[in-house]
Design a protein around this motif. Structure first.
Motif, PDB file in Angstrom:
ATOM      1  N   SER A 262       0.783  -1.193  -0.017  1.00 13.46           N
ATOM      2  CA  SER A 262      -0.018   0.030   0.056  1.00 13.46           C
ATOM      3  C   SER A 262       0.945   1.437  -0.075  1.00 13.46           C
ATOM      4  O   SER A 262       1.818   1.152   0.649  1.00 13.46           O
ATOM      5  CB  SER A 262      -1.023   0.106   1.056  1.00 13.46           C
ATOM      6  OG  SER A 262      -1.372   1.426   1.569  1.00 13.46           O
ATOM      7  N   VAL A 263       0.471   2.200  -0.829  1.00 13.11           N
ATOM      8  CA  VAL A 263       1.290   3.573  -0.917  1.00 13.11           C
ATOM      9  C   VAL A 263       0.090   4.530  -0.240  1.00 13.11           C
ATOM     10  O   VAL A 263      -0.847   4.608  -0.533  1.00 13.11           O
ATOM     11  CB  VAL A 263       1.334   4.065  -2.164  1.00 13.11           C
ATOM     12  CG1 VAL A 263       1.859   5.218  -2.451  1.00 13.11           C
ATOM     13  CG2 VAL A 263       2.276   2.850  -3.004  1.00 13.11           C
ATOM     14  N   PRO A 264       0.545   5.292   0.732  1.00 15.03           N
ATOM     15  CA  PRO A 264       2.019   5.429   1.435  1.00 15.03           C
ATOM     16  C   PRO A 264       2.055   4.643   2.478  1.00 15.03           C
ATOM     17  O   PRO A 264       3.404   4.426   3.150  1.00 15.03           O
ATOM     18  CB  PRO A 264       2.093   7.063   1.443  1.00 15.03           C
ATOM     19  CG  PRO A 264       0.857   7.184   2.035  1.00 15.03           C
ATOM     20  CD  PRO A 264      -0.236   6.543   1.349  1.00 15.03           C
ATOM     21  N   ASP A 265       1.405   3.745   3.116  1.00 16.80           N
ATOM     22  CA  ASP A 265       1.384   3.163   4.254  1.00 16.80           C
ATOM     23  C   ASP A 265       2.841   2.295   4.381  1.00 16.80           C
ATOM     24  O   ASP A 265       3.314   2.305   5.204  1.00 16.80           O
ATOM     25  CB  ASP A 265       0.101   2.341   4.611  1.00 16.80           C
ATOM     26  CG  ASP A 265      -1.021   3.353   4.857  1.00 16.80           C
ATOM     27  OD1 ASP A 265      -0.792   4.457   5.018  1.00 16.80           O
ATOM     28  OD2 ASP A 265      -2.369   2.778   4.670  1.00 16.80           O
ATOM     29  N   ASP A 266       2.862   1.356   3.162  1.00 21.80           N
ATOM     30  CA  ASP A 266       4.070   0.429   3.103  1.00 21.80           C
ATOM     31  C   ASP A 266       5.276   1.159   2.526  1.00 21.80           C
ATOM     32  O   ASP A 266       6.429   0.928   3.091  1.00 21.80           O
ATOM     33  CB  ASP A 266       3.483  -0.667   2.392  1.00 21.80           C
ATOM     34  CG  ASP A 266       2.428  -1.661   3.147  1.00 21.80           C
ATOM     35  OD1 ASP A 266       2.469  -1.440   4.361  1.00 21.80           O
ATOM     36  OD2 ASP A 266       1.663  -2.121   2.577  1.00 21.80           O
ATOM     37  N   VAL A 267       4.737   2.024   1.616  1.00 20.43           N
ATOM     38  CA  VAL A 267       5.929   2.643   0.893  1.00 20.43           C
ATOM     39  C   VAL A 267       5.655   3.825   0.395  1.00 20.43           C
ATOM     40  O   VAL A 267       4.509   4.114  -0.080  1.00 20.43           O
ATOM     41  CB  VAL A 267       6.392   1.795  -0.487  1.00 20.43           C
ATOM     42  CG1 VAL A 267       7.506   2.350  -1.367  1.00 20.43           C
ATOM     43  CG2 VAL A 267       6.742   0.255  -0.166  1.00 20.43           C
ATOM     44  N   ALA A 268       6.458   4.666   0.665  1.00 25.63           N
ATOM     45  CA  ALA A 268       6.285   6.388   0.435  1.00 25.63           C
ATOM     46  C   ALA A 268       6.856   6.680  -1.165  1.00 25.63           C
ATOM     47  O   ALA A 268       7.916   5.768  -1.424  1.00 25.63           O
ATOM     48  CB  ALA A 268       6.811   7.201   1.292  1.00 25.63           C
ATOM     49  N   VAL A 269       6.061   7.084  -2.069  1.00 21.54           N
ATOM     50  CA  VAL A 269       6.429   7.358  -3.473  1.00 21.54           C
ATOM     51  C   VAL A 269       6.485   9.014  -3.648  1.00 21.54           C
ATOM     52  O   VAL A 269       5.619   9.656  -3.361  1.00 21.54           O
ATOM     53  CB  VAL A 269       5.393   6.933  -4.245  1.00 21.54           C
ATOM     54  CG1 VAL A 269       6.149   6.929  -5.738  1.00 21.54           C
ATOM     55  CG2 VAL A 269       5.723   5.256  -3.838  1.00 21.54           C
ATOM     56  N   VAL A 270       7.514   9.403  -4.336  1.00 26.15           N
ATOM     57  CA  VAL A 270       7.833  10.592  -4.997  1.00 26.15           C
ATOM     58  C   VAL A 270       8.070  10.601  -6.327  1.00 26.15           C
ATOM     59  O   VAL A 270       9.051   9.625  -6.902  1.00 26.15           O
ATOM     60  CB  VAL A 270       8.832  11.447  -4.124  1.00 26.15           C
ATOM     61  CG1 VAL A 270       9.234  12.706  -4.784  1.00 26.15           C
ATOM     62  CG2 VAL A 270       8.607  11.570  -2.762  1.00 26.15           C
ATOM     63  N   SER A 331       3.580  10.554  -0.380  1.00 24.73           N
ATOM     64  CA  SER A 331       4.871  10.541   0.720  1.00 24.73           C
ATOM     65  C   SER A 331       4.433  10.299   1.861  1.00 24.73           C
ATOM     66  O   SER A 331       5.434  10.471   2.915  1.00 24.73           O
ATOM     67  CB  SER A 331       5.751  11.634   0.547  1.00 24.73           C
ATOM     68  OG  SER A 331       5.013  12.700   0.652  1.00 24.73           O
ATOM     69  N   GLY A 332       3.233  10.075   2.293  1.00 22.16           N
ATOM     70  CA  GLY A 332       2.842   9.723   3.692  1.00 22.16           C
ATOM     71  C   GLY A 332       2.854  10.719   4.689  1.00 22.16           C
ATOM     72  O   GLY A 332       3.497  12.114   4.381  1.00 22.16           O
ATOM     73  N   ALA A 333       2.915  10.511   5.746  1.00 19.29           N
ATOM     74  CA  ALA A 333       3.075  11.574   7.148  1.00 19.29           C
ATOM     75  C   ALA A 333       4.481  11.007   7.812  1.00 19.29           C
ATOM     76  O   ALA A 333       5.126  10.169   7.221  1.00 19.29           O
ATOM     77  CB  ALA A 333       1.999  11.216   8.294  1.00 19.29           C
ATOM     78  N   LEU A 334       4.789  11.747   8.858  1.00 22.78           N
ATOM     79  CA  LEU A 334       6.046  11.359   9.476  1.00 22.78           C
ATOM     80  C   LEU A 334       5.984   9.905   9.760  1.00 22.78           C
ATOM     81  O   LEU A 334       4.980   9.404  10.258  1.00 22.78           O
ATOM     82  CB  LEU A 334       6.232  12.314  10.726  1.00 22.78           C
ATOM     83  CG  LEU A 334       7.283  13.297  11.070  1.00 22.78           C
ATOM     84  CD1 LEU A 334       7.217  14.242   9.694  1.00 22.78           C
ATOM     85  CD2 LEU A 334       7.407  13.990  12.285  1.00 22.78           C
ATOM     86  N   LYS A 335       7.219   9.155   9.568  1.00 21.58           N
ATOM     87  CA  LYS A 335       7.262   7.830   9.904  1.00 21.58           C
ATOM     88  C   LYS A 335       7.407   7.382  11.221  1.00 21.58           C
ATOM     89  O   LYS A 335       7.154   6.363  11.884  1.00 21.58           O
ATOM     90  CB  LYS A 335       8.300   7.246   9.002  1.00 21.58           C
ATOM     91  CG  LYS A 335       8.059   5.567   8.659  1.00 21.58           C
ATOM     92  CD  LYS A 335       9.194   4.925   8.032  1.00 21.58           C
ATOM     93  CE  LYS A 335       8.840   3.349   7.927  1.00 21.58           C
ATOM     94  NZ  LYS A 335       9.727   2.604   7.653  1.00 21.58           N
ATOM     95  N   ASN A 336       8.263   8.315  11.828  1.00 20.65           N
ATOM     96  CA  ASN A 336       8.327   8.341  13.408  1.00 20.65           C
ATOM     97  C   ASN A 336       8.572   9.482  14.001  1.00 20.65           C
ATOM     98  O   ASN A 336       8.718  10.529  13.278  1.00 20.65           O
ATOM     99  CB  ASN A 336       9.422   7.437  13.643  1.00 20.65           C
ATOM    100  CG  ASN A 336      10.894   7.763  13.049  1.00 20.65           C
ATOM    101  OD1 ASN A 336      11.216   8.680  12.771  1.00 20.65           O
ATOM    102  ND2 ASN A 336      11.649   6.753  12.628  1.00 20.65           N
ATOM    103  N   GLU A 337       8.692   9.612  15.281  1.00 20.63           N
ATOM    104  CA  GLU A 337       8.750  10.882  15.859  1.00 20.63           C
ATOM    105  C   GLU A 337      10.115  11.845  15.578  1.00 20.63           C
ATOM    106  O   GLU A 337      10.113  12.858  15.497  1.00 20.63           O
ATOM    107  CB  GLU A 337       8.638  10.747  17.407  1.00 20.63           C
ATOM    108  CG  GLU A 337       7.455  10.291  17.701  1.00 20.63           C
ATOM    109  CD  GLU A 337       6.107  10.894  17.276  1.00 20.63           C
ATOM    110  OE1 GLU A 337       6.106  11.913  17.193  1.00 20.63           O
ATOM    111  OE2 GLU A 337       5.388  10.121  16.481  1.00 20.63           O
ATOM    112  N   MET A 338      11.117  11.035  15.315  1.00 20.85           N
ATOM    113  CA  MET A 338      12.396  11.695  15.154  1.00 20.85           C
ATOM    114  C   MET A 338      12.400  12.280  13.711  1.00 20.85           C
ATOM    115  O   MET A 338      12.821  11.575  12.606  1.00 20.85           O
ATOM    116  CB  MET A 338      13.482  10.618  15.102  1.00 20.85           C
ATOM    117  CG  MET A 338      13.490   9.658  16.462  1.00 20.85           C
ATOM    118  SD  MET A 338      13.963  10.571  17.818  1.00 20.85           S
ATOM    119  CE  MET A 338      15.708  10.350  17.576  1.00 20.85           C
TER     120      MET A 338
END
Lengths: 341, 341
Positions: A262-270, A331-338
């Motif tokens: 799934s895009v962007p959940d599994d893979v972010a795309v640009v 390209s989804g949201a922030l993947k983690n907090e950092m």
DNA sequence: AAAAGATGTAAAAACGTTTTGATTTTGCGA
DNA sequence: TCGCAAAATCAAAACGTTTTTACATCTTTT
């Protein structure tokens, strides 16, 4: 059916040269003869023959355009802009689509034989050896030339800032926390985009040597689809994908969906270009916008300059056009907090 | 820099006419002179000037193409096919995009003055009065002409079967149980498509008089978006939508989504053309496929026939190309159990 | 009133080919 | 060696314009 200046002259009872002067407003003509001639022109529906004119004044008022693939959204819009802009400046446009075949040489040859006043050349390949011959041919012909995304000594060009554009795109992904970023691309400009991709990885301490890169022959939907299949087949894992252009991104996403990703959940795309479909696509595609209209106008303006001064290409200019990152859903949201910062 | 046949003749020590015969292989030339001339040509990089040639043999080997909007996926593919096909037949293509403006006349005039060997004319408007002048001008010029989706006495044309295509599309919706089917369209062919739409309604006992129809100026995404906004504003309710083309369908769907409606759950949608994006779109668009490549080739073949026989347009042909309904997601599933049959 | 300068127009050269008669060269039998 | 058809080549006309040069005519000036 088709009348000549000679017939008009006879009809008006004046000489050919007088008619010519009336048409071109070159020299003074007395009121009475002016009338006679204009009436004769009207009566015979006379229109000066452009071909014969060209014989004399050496100007065809015609520009030859070469694009890689006219049916591609990016190039069709580019062509439209260029044609329109040239028309506004009194030129008409010959368009040839090379379609990744080896017709380029024949097209150029044809343009030269037809004495086009200038050529706008959007090369499809980054092949430096093949280019050599063509450039030599063009130089010999003395026809003003402007290229897109392709530099050669002595010719003006407009080039997108592929390096920076890609750099920004990949940094965007990195900034969102993605670390395993793959790249798929085609020929030509994709190479430069790959540099930007690599640079971004390196600048942020990611190992560019073990980056997942897959290059293919073309730049189309099918090429993107195929490229991603190949990446999947290699078994390497990735959480983001940067593509040589939008169309390839679409193809890649199709391939991923078929593989249950799934895009962007599994893979972010640009992607790259920001063709119109990019905003329509679901998920809406994050991409690097190239200002197509600006580029087209710049190309035309540059070419017209070249033609006017005709300084034998001594004053070649190179214009670099900036890009803009358009962030959308893919390209989804922030993947983690950092965040990297 | 640019060598002439005269210089070649001098270099080879023969007359101009001999060189000409070598180039064209017209007449017999002795082995030895053939060699001399060929070497001279080689040495001087001589290429016959196409413009001068045109003066004599009256053939430019150039075709003028006019399309409504080059940046539109439908037309860009059409243009690519036509250009490619013409090239295979020894012709080069001038392309002009009218972009719904009034440049058509100027374009045609230009083509005529340049003595193009033929014109392929995809008119953007269904304006019969305006067409009159242009057709008159073309007829006077004697230049072979082929039109797309537009008939005129004495000119060959290729026309899509818009009536049947639309009919099938709307019947498909009716068959799935939809009853309140709206239509949005633009100028030109949209009119014929509207007929098909109406006919389908009537054939199935639906009241075509209180059908929801909204026509707009253009055929683009924005036009479809605007058209649907207008329909919504009118307050009339509908459960399905048939659109003049795919791009308009995309625009309309965008407008519906913004209004909180879902496709196909709330409204089923069918487009027209089957441009590439139609399969990419989400929901994948049900649409009426026009065989663009076939149409393009047909146009070229028809034009070449016209040019060869040159029978003054006496034997005009009209080719009707069939369409195919491509069912995808946007037209939903059966709305209720009762199929119309 | 004659010389000088404008002004308006015409004739001809040029653009780079192809094609058409005309002319030269070749081959060959008598 | 001559004659003559066939083969090869040439010179010139044509394509439809623009541009240059030259020639009248009509105003001025001296």
């Amino acid at each position: 059916m088709k009348s000549t200046i000679k017939e008009v002259a006879k009809e008006a009872g004046v000489s050919i040269s007088t008619v010519s002067r009336v048409i071109n407003g070159r020299d003074r003509v007395s009121k009475s003869t002016l009338n006679k001639v204009q009436q004769a022109i009207e009566k015979l529906h006379f229109h000066p023959d452009h071909v014969a004119r060209t014989m004399i004044n050496k100007k065809t008022q015609t520009i030859g355009l070469i694009v890689p693939q006219l049916s591609n959204e990016f190039w069709s819009l580019m062509s439209e802009v260029i044609q329109d802009e040239l028309w506004s400046n009194g030129y008409i446009t010959l368009i040839c689509s090379t379609d990744n075949s080896d017709k380029e040489n024949a097209y150029l040859r044809m343009y030269i034989d037809r004495r086009v006043d200038g050529i706008i050349y959007c090369a499809s390949q980054e092949d430096p050896t093949g280019m050599q011959d063509q450039m030599e041919m063009l130089k010999q012909s003395g026809i003003p030339l402007v290229t897109l995304d392709k530099s050669a000594p002595g010719v003006s060009s407009v080039v997108g800032d592929h390096l920076l554009g890609s750099l920004n795109a990949v940094e965007h992904l990195i900034g969102r926390g993605y670390r395993q970023i793959a790249y798929i691309g085609g020929p030509a400009v994709s190479i430069e985009r790959e540099f930007g991709y690599r640079k971004a990885l390196m600048m942020h301490g990611l190992n560019a040597n073990e980056a997942i890169i897959h290059l293919v022959k073309g730049q189309s939907f099918a090429d993107g689809y195929g490229a991603l299949k190949a990446v999947l087949a290699s078994g390497e894992s990735f959480d983001a994908l940067f593509c040589g252009n939008d169309l390839m991104a679409f193809g890649a996403i199709k391939a991923m969906e078929e593989a249950g990703m799934s895009v962007p959940d599994d893979v972010a795309v640009v992607g790259y270009d920001d063709i119109f479909s990019a905003s329509l696509f679901k998920p809406a595609l994050t991409t690097v916008r190239q200002p197509i209209a600006d580029i087209g106008k710049e190309l035309v303006s540059l070419l017209i300059q070249s033609m006017e001064q005709d300084t034998d290409g001594r004053s070649a200019r190179k214009i670099i056009v900036p890009t803009e990152l358009i962030v959308r859903e893919s390209s989804g949201a922030l993947k983690n907090e950092m965040s990297l910062l």
